[in-house]
Scaffold this motif. Structure first.
Motif, PDB file in Angstrom:
ATOM      1  N   GLY A 105       0.893  -1.132   0.076  1.00  0.00           N
ATOM      2  CA  GLY A 105       0.079  -0.001   0.036  1.00  0.00           C
ATOM      3  C   GLY A 105       0.663   1.355  -0.070  1.00  0.00           C
ATOM      4  O   GLY A 105       1.651   1.506   0.904  1.00  0.00           O
ATOM      5  N   THR A 106       0.607   1.941  -1.021  1.00  0.00           N
ATOM      6  CA  THR A 106       1.545   3.320  -1.054  1.00  0.00           C
ATOM      7  C   THR A 106       1.478   4.237   0.040  1.00  0.00           C
ATOM      8  O   THR A 106       0.432   4.067   0.501  1.00  0.00           O
ATOM      9  CB  THR A 106       1.504   3.994  -2.240  1.00  0.00           C
ATOM     10  OG1 THR A 106       0.023   4.579  -2.347  1.00  0.00           O
ATOM     11  CG2 THR A 106       1.531   3.117  -3.647  1.00  0.00           C
ATOM     12  N   ILE A 163      -1.915   5.662   0.150  1.00  0.00           N
ATOM     13  CA  ILE A 163      -2.938   4.829   0.512  1.00  0.00           C
ATOM     14  C   ILE A 163      -3.001   4.819   2.085  1.00  0.00           C
ATOM     15  O   ILE A 163      -4.146   5.036   2.724  1.00  0.00           O
ATOM     16  CB  ILE A 163      -2.889   3.474   0.008  1.00  0.00           C
ATOM     17  CG1 ILE A 163      -3.087   3.588  -1.510  1.00  0.00           C
ATOM     18  CG2 ILE A 163      -3.697   2.485   0.751  1.00  0.00           C
ATOM     19  CD1 ILE A 163      -4.201   3.997  -1.984  1.00  0.00           C
ATOM     20  N   GLN A 164      -1.924   4.787   2.775  1.00  0.00           N
ATOM     21  CA  GLN A 164      -1.672   4.917   4.022  1.00  0.00           C
ATOM     22  C   GLN A 164      -2.442   6.473   4.810  1.00  0.00           C
ATOM     23  O   GLN A 164      -3.111   6.237   5.642  1.00  0.00           O
ATOM     24  CB  GLN A 164      -0.173   4.909   4.829  1.00  0.00           C
ATOM     25  CG  GLN A 164       0.582   3.645   4.051  1.00  0.00           C
ATOM     26  CD  GLN A 164      -0.117   2.227   4.305  1.00  0.00           C
ATOM     27  OE1 GLN A 164      -0.556   2.029   5.444  1.00  0.00           O
ATOM     28  NE2 GLN A 164      -0.217   1.546   3.152  1.00  0.00           N
ATOM     29  N   ALA A 185      -4.509   8.223   3.108  1.00  0.00           N
ATOM     30  CA  ALA A 185      -6.029   8.419   2.810  1.00  0.00           C
ATOM     31  C   ALA A 185      -6.697   7.541   3.926  1.00  0.00           C
ATOM     32  O   ALA A 185      -7.652   7.592   4.316  1.00  0.00           O
ATOM     33  CB  ALA A 185      -6.112   7.856   1.463  1.00  0.00           C
ATOM     34  N   ASP A 186      -6.140   6.405   4.273  1.00  0.00           N
ATOM     35  CA  ASP A 186      -6.745   5.488   5.148  1.00  0.00           C
ATOM     36  C   ASP A 186      -6.860   6.022   6.737  1.00  0.00           C
ATOM     37  O   ASP A 186      -7.663   6.138   7.275  1.00  0.00           O
ATOM     38  CB  ASP A 186      -5.874   4.141   5.526  1.00  0.00           C
ATOM     39  CG  ASP A 186      -6.210   3.209   6.422  1.00  0.00           C
ATOM     40  OD1 ASP A 186      -7.463   2.722   6.406  1.00  0.00           O
ATOM     41  OD2 ASP A 186      -5.581   2.698   7.357  1.00  0.00           O
ATOM     42  N   PRO A 190      -6.796  13.916  -0.820  1.00  0.00           N
ATOM     43  CA  PRO A 190      -5.673  13.143  -1.481  1.00  0.00           C
ATOM     44  C   PRO A 190      -4.530  14.521  -1.863  1.00  0.00           C
ATOM     45  O   PRO A 190      -3.336  14.138  -1.723  1.00  0.00           O
ATOM     46  CB  PRO A 190      -6.253  12.835  -2.815  1.00  0.00           C
ATOM     47  CG  PRO A 190      -7.289  13.413  -2.953  1.00  0.00           C
ATOM     48  CD  PRO A 190      -8.185  13.641  -1.814  1.00  0.00           C
TER      49      PRO A 190
END
Length: 386
Positions: A227-228, A231-232, A234-235, A303
């Motif tokens: 997970g880029t 992505i971390q 955004a999570d 983002p």
């Protein structure tokens, strides 16, 4: 892969174990399976590990064993991925420790130049202010990342093994909140630390005579796999801040607030505690801003800014943990509970805590200012202008 007739989307993906050679019912080896390696990847780093492209079912005869329940493939994968994300943080700490050890030894031996503005005899480069700055960057980041990683692994232990149900629940929430920080912050910093290490080595850093160039190439994948780092982030913003109706994030904020209040009288770290208190308020305020962005439909702002927010949260978390260590070190020194051999370690810990809080934690304020500008130029600029 999908079983025939499986629904579309993630719910239709199942997990399979695909053997190279099919095994007969009696345990003997049967015919080769329809799976093959069609190419070796030529990578920037991690060259000791061969990475290849696999082709499944070129001739329509590939078979595999279903693992677990149908449709649970992604769920099973994420069990592995969450373990791997924590491992990325641990690996980053290991790389950091090795980079620091190598360049510190070199800096203590390499003689070059005279101190800025002072003249006199040539000195070892460890005596130059700029090299000291880079060494302290490496030292404080390594110790700070180690504190964050170890604390998060401790939360994992409590979440699995505590006999207290309430404690297991709290620890599980903290583990989930911290996992993206461990993965993304540590993996971004370690690549920067490789750059610092190469810089300290000078021309030698650009050669293979020292291992730092390899560490730098090898560690770049950390911000990409499992997970880029976007992505971390955004999570973190999209899921973790709102866990339990925001109770998990709020509990973390309250814990640090209580820590600051309990140590306000500690003059040795008064400046650092003030910075932490301001940074904590900033991060808490940014979390409220994100709730507003989502409520107002300003979705692009997530983002565009979430990676910066993740770094802010990680630096607050690390500064808190470092100050906890600093308080212990101060107490040990004041009580005279260590011999001469250990005093350098504890005094070094105190100075490292100060350095991190004064040189990394204030970056929170600059990032917060950028986030609150709500700039959307990157998404509004026409593609033809790029």
């Amino acid at each position: 892969a999908r079983i025939e007739g499986a629904p579309a989307g993630a719910k239709g993906v199942s997990l399979f174990a695909v053997p190279k050679i099919w095994v007969n019912e009696d345990g003997s080896l049967g015919e080769p399976n329809d799976v093959s390696c069609i190419g070796i990847e030529h990578k920037m780093g991690l060259n000791g590990s061969a990475t290849c492209v696999m082709n499944f079912g070129e001739n329509g005869r590939c078979r595999g064993h279903l693992v677990g329940e149908p449709g649970m493939g992604l769920a099973y994968m994420f069990q592995m991925v969450n373990v791997a994300r924590m491992a990325v943080g641990l690996e980053s700490v290991a790389f950091g420790a090795n980079i620091y050890a190598n360049v510190l030894a070199y800096a203590k031996e390499r003689v070059q130049g005279t101190p800025f503005g002072k003249g006199g005899a040539r000195v070892r480069i460890v005596e130059h202010a700029d090299v000291r700055r880079m060494l302290m960057n490496l030292k404080s980041l390594t110790e700070g990342m180690r504190a964050l990683v170890y604390k998060t692994y401790f939360m994992e232990d409590l979440a699995k093994n505590s006999l207290d149900e309430a404690e297991r629940k709290r620890a599980k929430g903290r583990l989930e909140l911290f996992t993206p920080l461990v993965k993304a912050y540590c993996s971004d910093r370690i690549f920067e630390m490789g750059r610092e290490g190469i810089q300290i080595l000078g021309g030698y850093g650009f050669t293979k005579e020292y291992p730092v160039e390899q560490y730098t190439r090898d560690c770049k994948i950390f911000s990409i796999w499992d997970g880029t780092n976007f992505i971390q982030s955004a999570d973190l913003v999209g899921r973790k801040l709102s866990m339990g109706g925001g109770a998990v994030f709020k509990g973390w904020i309250e814990e640090i607030t209580a820590f600051i209040g309990a140590h306000k009288a500690e003059k040795a770290f008064s400046r650092e505690l003030e910075i932490l208190e301001e940074a904590l308020r900033t991060v808490a305020g940014l979390a409220l801003d994100y709730a507003r962005y989502l409520g107002e439909g300003k979705l692009d702002l997530v983002p565009l800014t979430s990676t910066r927010f993740l770094d802010c949260a990680a630096e607050v978390a690390i500064a808190h943990l470092m100050l906890e260590q600093g308080m212990i070190a101060l107490g040990t020194l004041e009580r005279g509970q260590c011999g001469a051999a250990d005093q350098a370690f504890y005094r070094g810990k105190v100075e490292t805590v100060r350095y991190y809080c004064r040189n990394f934690l204030p970056q929170v304020f600059g990032r917060a200012r950028i986030i609150r500008m709500e700039d959307t130029t990157a998404v509004e600029i026409p593609e033809d202008y790029l």
